[in-house]
Design an enzyme around this catalytic site. Structure first.
Site, PDB file in Angstrom:
ATOM      1  N   CYS A   1       0.830  -1.203   0.000  1.00  0.00           N
ATOM      2  CA  CYS A   1       0.000   0.000   0.000  1.00  0.00           C
ATOM      3  C   CYS A   1       0.869   1.260   0.000  1.00  0.00           C
ATOM      4  CB  CYS A   1      -0.907   0.013   1.230  1.00  0.00           C
ATOM      5  SG  CYS A   1      -1.954   1.478   1.348  1.00  0.00           S
TER       6      CYS A   1
ATOM      7  N   CYS B   1      -9.659 -12.227  21.542  1.00  0.00           N
ATOM      8  CA  CYS B   1      -9.135 -11.162  20.681  1.00  0.00           C
ATOM      9  C   CYS B   1      -8.130 -10.302  21.429  1.00  0.00           C
ATOM     10  CB  CYS B   1     -10.275 -10.303  20.130  1.00  0.00           C
ATOM     11  SG  CYS B   1     -11.291  -9.515  21.383  1.00  0.00           S
TER      12      CYS B   1
END
Length: 450
Positions: free
Chosen positions: A71, A403
């Site tokens: 990117c 998480c």
């Protein structure tokens, strides 16, 4: 104090994907942009008594795992932190982060390490919250993630972790907002991709004009998306226009379709979620006669697949509205007879309340980042004093999906050292490639080692 001309050897990566080194005086230096094994010079941005925070500015030796970021916005955009590290090394780093957290925070070591769950490295992010800013000085609108360590919105033209069709919408969205009457009162666009539809949720601080509503409808027609409007909190989200395909994702292995609202919590990575559900169920080893409790059940992402096998599954979640959605999903998938759902605060769970939910053969635990401390603490209390509930039995196996490795480690310490469990398996899940986010799965069993 680290000198500007001092060369530092990077020893490891921390949970924020910063290189960790020590300067000549032994002080810890956290280095943005540096990888393990590299020798770098840095510019220090922040100094404390015991540590410094810095950015790498020169390299004497680069890591063999360093790669060119795909990117063009990497380094400015705060959405990714690890594009400069080969994806296989990212996974290894996250596995080590899990192991280190379990040991250093919980004094727990898994008896067996599971192979990490991996999937697509690009175009995987089916959920995202994009900030919107009209920048008067630049005379343009920005739509994207925040800049790294900043409240400014990154000037993004594309995003490699969004699905290609979503990445291609960034510039058209900027143009759309620029022509809206309320362009300076539209702080956020949340995106959610289902199997058949892409939903865009527009957060608006003032009522939209008829002209703005027509602009949204024209954009939806031109780009094949659904608009949802959110005037206040997440509970206020509503479709702009009814009709069209349903926002849903499938778990084809289990013959399940999960409708959801774009503001509901669902995993950002549908491919990894499917693999994670499959592995969790294999590890759970639910049998046709088993009763299972799914703590923090959400929309039923694990509850409904478990119900394909188990005799009975109780799903427990903190929101009555979410529990109602779970019931509807169970009904839709023909599993209402094997499931039941309860709403309650799972961050306050006395031992007596835990016992009231009855004995279960297995548990599936999938908490938010705060973890499941109250649950683990109640199990520890019941293990320490069996007179509290002489007729109640703890589950033989717990599959814990996490998480946050820090809260998993904290809860694992309670389960292993105070609640009579062994951590028999643990492994990383690369749910968010190129970010420092560590998802994981761990298994806890009662009784002696077999």
């Amino acid at each position: 104090m680290t000198a500007a001309d001092e060369w530092l050897t990077v020893e490891s990566l921390d949970l924020e994907a910063q290189g960790v080194a020590h300067d000549a005086e032994g002080k810890v230096v956290f280095i943005d942009g540096a990888l393990p094994g590299e020798v770098v010079q840095v510019t220090v941005q922040r100094r404390k008594n015991n540590w410094e925070q810095a950015t790498a500015v020169a390299w004497r030796r680069e890591s063999s795992q360093r790669v060119r970021p795909l990117c063009p916005h990497f380094g400015t955009c705060g959405g990714c932190k690890m594009q400069h590290l080969h994806v296989a090394a990212q996974v290894a780093t996250k596995q080590r982060a899990l192991e280190d957290a379990l040991w250093h925070l919980g004094k727990v070591k898994a008896e067996r390490l599971l192979r990490p769950i991996e999937g697509p490295s690009w175009g995987y992010r089916y959920r995202a919250r994009l900030s919107v800013r009209f920048v008067a000085k630049k005379g343009k609108v920005l739509v994207g993630f925040h800049e790294r360590k900043s409240s400014y919105v990154a000037d993004m033209e594309r995003c490699e972790v969004l699905p290609p069709h979503l990445s291609a919408l960034l510039m058209p969205l900027r143009d759309l907002v620029a022509h809206m009457d309320q362009r300076d009162r539209l702080p956020q666009i949340e995106v959610a991709v289902g199997d058949a539809v892409t939903a865009l949720v527009l957060r608006h601080l003032e009522p939209l004009s008829p002209g703005d509503l027509e602009r949204l409808r024209a954009f939806a027609r031109d780009h094949g998306v659904q608009w949802w409007l959110q005037p206040k909190g997440p509970d206020t989200v509503r479709r702009l226009d009814e009709g069209g395909p349903e926002l849903a994702y499938a778990l084809p292995e289990f013959g399940i379709v999960m409708p959801f609202k774009p503001t509901d919590f669902t995993q950002v990575n549908h491919q990894i979620n499917g693999v994670l559900v499959s592995r969790a169920l294999r590890l759970l080893e639910a049998q046709p006669g088993d009763r299972v409790i799914d703590w923090f059940c959400g929309l039923g992402n694990f509850t409904l697949p478990i119900a394909r096998t188990a005799r009975e599954v109780l799903g427990i979640e903190g929101s009555e509205a979410l529990v109602q959605r779970s019931r509807e999903n169970a009904q839709r998938n023909g599993l209402a007879g094997r499931t039941s759902f309860v709403a309650r605060n799972l961050f306050e769970l006395p031992a007596a309340d835990l016992v009231a939910y009855g004995t279960a053969d297995k548990w599936l635990v999938d908490p938010p980042r705060e973890g499941a401390f109250a649950l683990a603490k109640a199990l520890a209390e019941l293990h320490a004093d069996t007179t509290l509930a002489p007729d109640w039995a703890a589950p033989r196996r717990i599959v814990y999906v996490s998480c946050n490795p820090a809260t998993l480690a904290r809860d694992a310490g309670l389960l292993v050292h105070q609640a009579g469990y062994r951590c028999t398996m643990a492994g990383a899940v690369n749910m968010f490639p190129h970010t420092a986010h560590v998802e994981s799965i761990a298994v806890f069993d009662r009784g002696e080692m077999r």
